[in-house]
Design a protein around this motif. Structure first.
Motif, mmCIF file in Angstrom:
data_model
loop_
_atom_site.group_PDB
_atom_site.id
_atom_site.type_symbol
_atom_site.label_atom_id
_atom_site.label_comp_id
_atom_site.label_asym_id
_atom_site.label_seq_id
_atom_site.Cartn_x
_atom_site.Cartn_y
_atom_site.Cartn_z
ATOM 1 N N LYS A 147 -1.929 -27.892 9.712
ATOM 2 C CA LYS A 147 -1.625 -27.349 11.277
ATOM 3 C C LYS A 147 -3.233 -26.638 12.140
ATOM 4 O O LYS A 147 -4.180 -26.085 12.374
ATOM 5 C CB LYS A 147 -0.847 -26.120 11.657
ATOM 6 N N ILE A 148 -3.959 -26.233 11.119
ATOM 7 C CA ILE A 148 -5.356 -24.982 11.286
ATOM 8 C C ILE A 148 -6.125 -26.072 11.252
ATOM 9 O O ILE A 148 -6.968 -25.674 11.677
ATOM 10 C CB ILE A 148 -5.005 -24.468 9.270
ATOM 11 N N ILE A 149 -6.284 -26.992 10.483
ATOM 12 C CA ILE A 149 -7.024 -27.839 11.318
ATOM 13 C C ILE A 149 -7.471 -28.027 12.584
ATOM 14 O O ILE A 149 -8.721 -28.305 13.035
ATOM 15 C CB ILE A 149 -7.762 -28.698 10.717
ATOM 16 N N GLU A 150 -6.596 -28.698 12.709
ATOM 17 C CA GLU A 150 -5.459 -28.642 14.453
ATOM 18 C C GLU A 150 -6.682 -28.099 15.319
ATOM 19 O O GLU A 150 -6.895 -27.883 16.362
ATOM 20 C CB GLU A 150 -4.867 -29.372 14.426
ATOM 21 N N LEU A 151 -5.767 -26.310 14.805
ATOM 22 C CA LEU A 151 -6.447 -25.039 15.699
ATOM 23 C C LEU A 151 -7.572 -25.294 16.094
ATOM 24 O O LEU A 151 -8.327 -24.846 16.617
ATOM 25 C CB LEU A 151 -5.512 -24.411 15.273
ATOM 26 N N ALA A 152 -8.281 -25.563 14.357
ATOM 27 C CA ALA A 152 -9.507 -25.031 14.956
ATOM 28 C C ALA A 152 -10.846 -26.160 15.109
ATOM 29 O O ALA A 152 -11.248 -25.737 16.574
ATOM 30 C CB ALA A 152 -10.262 -25.059 13.201
#
Length: 141
Positions: free
Chosen positions: A1-6
């Motif tokens: 999820k963090i990579i997607e948000l970034a």
């Protein structure tokens, strides 16, 4: 999820930066006196050695050549920042190439078809987000 948000954040910042560039830009593309409307477009589009950069130190599209025949579908794929949207912006009249030629039905759009309405009527553009497919191997025991 963090990579997607970034990734979403990066795309958002890039979009805002481009929007601000467009809003601050002077109008640079005008119809030439010999520009004409294509009444019955065939749909042949050809990029010949097209180069584009927002400035000389940041070339985004370098020596891009492709020919799309009427009815042919072309996919332009690549990582973020590779110039996919820029290529479409050049064809659509939003940006002007640094060098090279773009022909629509054999006519250079910079000279003879700089009527943006004509070009937009000919084009069909479908954008997509990247699709991630995960395949799980299921073994029988």
């Amino acid at each position: 999820k963090i990579i997607e948000l970034a990734e979403q954040y990066k795309r958002g910042i890039t979009g805002i930066e481009r929007f601000l560039q467009i809003m601050d830009a002077d109008i640079e593309i005008f119809d030439t006196p010999q520009a004409k409307e294509i009444i019955n477009p065939k749909g042949e589009i050809e990029f010949k050695h097209v180069k584009f950069g927002y400035d000389k130190s940041k070339i985004v599209v370098n020596d891009f050549s492709v020919k799309a025949m009427p009815g042919q579908k072309i996919a332009i794929v690549g990582p973020t920042g590779a110039g996919k949207t820029t290529i479409l912006n050049i064809l659509g009249g939003m940006d002007k190439p640094t060098s090279g030629v773009i022909n629509v039905d054999g006519v250079d759009i910079a000279i003879g078809i700089r009527n943006i309405t004509t070009i937009h009527r000919i084009l069909g553009i479908k954008t997509r987000s990247n699709l991630q497919l995960t395949v799980h191997h299921v073994s029988k025991t």
